[in-house]
Design a protein around this motif. Structure first.
Motif, PDB file in Angstrom:
ATOM      1  N   MET A   6       0.843  -1.194   0.000  1.00  0.00           N
ATOM      2  CA  MET A   6       0.000   0.000   0.000  1.00  0.00           C
ATOM      3  C   MET A   6       0.881   1.249   0.000  1.00  0.00           C
ATOM      4  SD  MET A   6      -3.300   0.665   2.396  1.00  0.00           S
ATOM      5  CE  MET A   6      -4.406   2.032   2.111  1.00  0.00           C
ATOM      6  N   LYS A   7       0.395   2.314  -0.591  1.00  0.00           N
ATOM      7  CA  LYS A   7       1.160   3.553  -0.698  1.00  0.00           C
ATOM      8  C   LYS A   7       0.642   4.575   0.316  1.00  0.00           C
ATOM      9  CE  LYS A   7       2.180   2.908  -5.608  1.00  0.00           C
ATOM     10  NZ  LYS A   7       2.077   3.486  -6.974  1.00  0.00           N
ATOM     11  N   TYR A   8       1.585   5.236   1.001  1.00  0.00           N
ATOM     12  CA  TYR A   8       1.232   6.230   2.007  1.00  0.00           C
ATOM     13  C   TYR A   8       1.966   7.544   1.754  1.00  0.00           C
ATOM     14  CZ  TYR A   8      -0.928   2.622   4.918  1.00  0.00           C
ATOM     15  OH  TYR A   8      -1.746   1.631   5.395  1.00  0.00           O
ATOM     16  N   ASN A   9       1.294   8.636   2.100  1.00  0.00           N
ATOM     17  CA  ASN A   9       1.922   9.948   2.157  1.00  0.00           C
ATOM     18  C   ASN A   9       2.142  10.294   3.631  1.00  0.00           C
ATOM     19  OD1 ASN A   9       1.526  10.007  -0.592  1.00  0.00           O
ATOM     20  ND2 ASN A   9       0.651  12.065  -0.620  1.00  0.00           N
ATOM     21  N   VAL A  10       3.327  10.796   3.942  1.00  0.00           N
ATOM     22  CA  VAL A  10       3.670  11.171   5.314  1.00  0.00           C
ATOM     23  C   VAL A  10       4.093  12.638   5.302  1.00  0.00           C
ATOM     24  CG1 VAL A  10       5.117  10.671   7.320  1.00  0.00           C
ATOM     25  CG2 VAL A  10       4.455   8.809   5.773  1.00  0.00           C
ATOM     26  N   TYR A  11       3.329  13.481   5.990  1.00  0.00           N
ATOM     27  CA  TYR A  11       3.555  14.923   5.982  1.00  0.00           C
ATOM     28  C   TYR A  11       4.224  15.340   7.291  1.00  0.00           C
ATOM     29  CZ  TYR A  11       0.328  14.772   2.057  1.00  0.00           C
ATOM     30  OH  TYR A  11      -0.289  14.482   0.854  1.00  0.00           O
ATOM     31  N   CYS A  12       5.446  15.882   7.197  1.00  0.00           N
ATOM     32  CA  CYS A  12       6.263  16.154   8.385  1.00  0.00           C
ATOM     33  C   CYS A  12       6.432  17.652   8.624  1.00  0.00           C
ATOM     34  CB  CYS A  12       7.640  15.532   8.223  1.00  0.00           C
ATOM     35  SG  CYS A  12       7.622  13.749   7.962  1.00  0.00           S
ATOM     36  N   ASP A  13       6.319  18.009   9.893  1.00  0.00           N
ATOM     37  CA  ASP A  13       6.515  19.403  10.290  1.00  0.00           C
ATOM     38  C   ASP A  13       7.377  19.422  11.545  1.00  0.00           C
ATOM     39  OD1 ASP A  13       5.785  22.269   9.862  1.00  0.00           O
ATOM     40  OD2 ASP A  13       4.996  22.046  11.887  1.00  0.00           O
ATOM     41  N   GLU A  14       8.054  20.523  11.762  1.00  0.00           N
ATOM     42  CA  GLU A  14       8.898  20.651  12.943  1.00  0.00           C
ATOM     43  C   GLU A  14       8.708  22.025  13.566  1.00  0.00           C
ATOM     44  OE1 GLU A  14      13.077  21.498  10.653  1.00  0.00           O
ATOM     45  OE2 GLU A  14      12.160  19.516  10.434  1.00  0.00           O
ATOM     46  N   SER A  15       8.869  22.084  14.870  1.00  0.00           N
ATOM     47  CA  SER A  15       8.678  23.329  15.614  1.00  0.00           C
ATOM     48  C   SER A  15       9.837  23.508  16.585  1.00  0.00           C
ATOM     49  CB  SER A  15       7.348  23.284  16.379  1.00  0.00           C
ATOM     50  OG  SER A  15       7.176  24.432  17.175  1.00  0.00           O
ATOM     51  N   CYS A  16      10.353  24.737  16.649  1.00  0.00           N
ATOM     52  CA  CYS A  16      11.499  25.047  17.525  1.00  0.00           C
ATOM     53  C   CYS A  16      12.669  24.120  17.224  1.00  0.00           C
ATOM     54  CB  CYS A  16      11.096  24.946  18.998  1.00  0.00           C
ATOM     55  SG  CYS A  16       9.734  26.019  19.466  1.00  0.00           S
ATOM     56  N   HIS A  17      12.972  23.962  15.927  1.00  0.00           N
ATOM     57  CA  HIS A  17      14.002  23.019  15.508  1.00  0.00           C
ATOM     58  C   HIS A  17      15.393  23.618  15.459  1.00  0.00           C
ATOM     59  CE1 HIS A  17      12.838  25.279  11.993  1.00  0.00           C
ATOM     60  NE2 HIS A  17      13.909  24.864  11.352  1.00  0.00           N
ATOM     61  N   LEU A  18      15.505  24.938  15.565  1.00  0.00           N
ATOM     62  CA  LEU A  18      16.818  25.569  15.528  1.00  0.00           C
ATOM     63  C   LEU A  18      17.462  25.485  16.906  1.00  0.00           C
ATOM     64  CD1 LEU A  18      15.951  28.732  13.401  1.00  0.00           C
ATOM     65  CD2 LEU A  18      16.940  26.564  12.625  1.00  0.00           C
ATOM     66  N   GLU A  19      18.753  25.207  16.927  1.00  0.00           N
ATOM     67  CA  GLU A  19      19.416  24.906  18.195  1.00  0.00           C
ATOM     68  C   GLU A  19      19.419  26.091  19.152  1.00  0.00           C
ATOM     69  OE1 GLU A  19      23.491  22.820  19.879  1.00  0.00           O
ATOM     70  OE2 GLU A  19      23.196  23.102  17.740  1.00  0.00           O
ATOM     71  N   ASN A  20      19.588  27.291  18.650  1.00  0.00           N
ATOM     72  CA  ASN A  20      19.707  28.460  19.521  1.00  0.00           C
ATOM     73  C   ASN A  20      18.508  29.397  19.377  1.00  0.00           C
ATOM     74  OD1 ASN A  20      22.388  27.760  20.506  1.00  0.00           O
ATOM     75  ND2 ASN A  20      23.094  28.257  18.437  1.00  0.00           N
ATOM     76  N   ASP A  21      17.312  28.809  19.360  1.00  0.00           N
ATOM     77  CA  ASP A  21      16.107  29.625  19.189  1.00  0.00           C
ATOM     78  C   ASP A  21      15.455  30.010  20.516  1.00  0.00           C
ATOM     79  OD1 ASP A  21      15.053  27.214  19.995  1.00  0.00           O
ATOM     80  OD2 ASP A  21      14.060  26.749  18.106  1.00  0.00           O
ATOM     81  N   GLY A  22      16.112  29.701  21.629  1.00  0.00           N
ATOM     82  CA  GLY A  22      15.587  30.088  22.931  1.00  0.00           C
ATOM     83  C   GLY A  22      14.608  29.109  23.530  1.00  0.00           C
TER      84      GLY A  22
END
Length: 234
Positions: A1-17
């Motif tokens: 079976m075929k799947y779509n996987v939609y990825c998001d990231e938050s606060c991914h920068l190392e020095n973002d506080g």
């Protein structure tokens, strides 16, 4: 079976506080993608919004709470949608030298791998779509595909067909990932305890808490809402 996987990231920068990074993926059978897009656009129009309105955690407000609650309910009631999230705490205390992680990129790949690995079944095919965040994204997704394929012994890259970057404005499912990630980040950063906290966001987090536990690991085979809490070694 075929799947779509939609990825998001938050606060991914190392020095973002932020001491917390959120990675999240919403998956669906590829053949259901168009229907899900259409359903979510219909919900937008039902609430007086343009069908191109972008669902984003940063846009959540008390005035639109009924709309966002219906979007949440749509996710929970649609058997074709599932979420896998990783909450990485202690991001501000990482010791990359100790673990030979260079400038932090290796840690980032490790976290993405931990987030995506339970989703991948070698008997299926996957197209992974990642939100465009910065100019480094192209190299990162190429490396990420290599790491994931090698772990699955998918040396011919027949399981993970591709990992590509897309703009969240083009995908209602990616927007859904952003919304859930935002709620998790809001909870784990304890932003709801601030006097100036957005009441709409507080209500959405409470709705999520009714459905699942936000501070405990789910079983690896949990299908609908699978959450992993990662903490650095001390």
């Amino acid at each position: 079976m075929k799947y779509n996987v939609y990825c998001d990231e938050s606060c991914h920068l190392e020095n973002d506080g932020s001491s917390v990074m959120i990675l999240g993926a919403v998956s669906c059978p590829s053949e259901q993608k168009r229907k899900i897009f259409d359903d979510i656009r219909a919900i937008k129009r039902k609430h007086g919004l343009d069908s191109r309105f972008e669902i984003k955690w940063t846009k959540v407000s008390a005035s639109k709470i009924d709309f966002y609650l219906e979007i949440f309910n749509y996710f929970w009631e649609n058997a074709d949608l599932s979420y896998r999230g990783l909450v990485a705490s202690g991001k501000d205390r990482l010791d990359h030298d100790k673990y030979n992680q260079g400038d932090g990129d290796l840690w980032y790949y490790k976290m993405y791998f931990l987030m995506l690995d339970p989703i991948i079944n070698p008997s299926n095919e996957y197209q992974i779509l990642v939100d465009i965040k910065d100019t480094r994204g192209g190299k990162r997704v190429t490396k990420l595909r290599e790491v994931l394929c090698n772990n699955q012994y998918d040396f011919k890259q027949e399981v993970i067909k591709q990992i590509v970057q897309i703009n969240s404005k083009e995908s209602e499912i990616l927007q859904l990932a952003d919304l859930i990630n935002g709620a998790l980040g809001f909870y784990h950063r304890q932003l709801g305890e601030r006097p100036e906290a957005n009441t709409g966001k507080i209500l959405l987090v409470k709705e999520l808490q009714k459905r699942c536990i936000l501070d405990r690991n789910a079983a690896r085979n949990e299908q609908k809402f699978n959450l992993f809490i990662w903490k650095p070694r001390v």
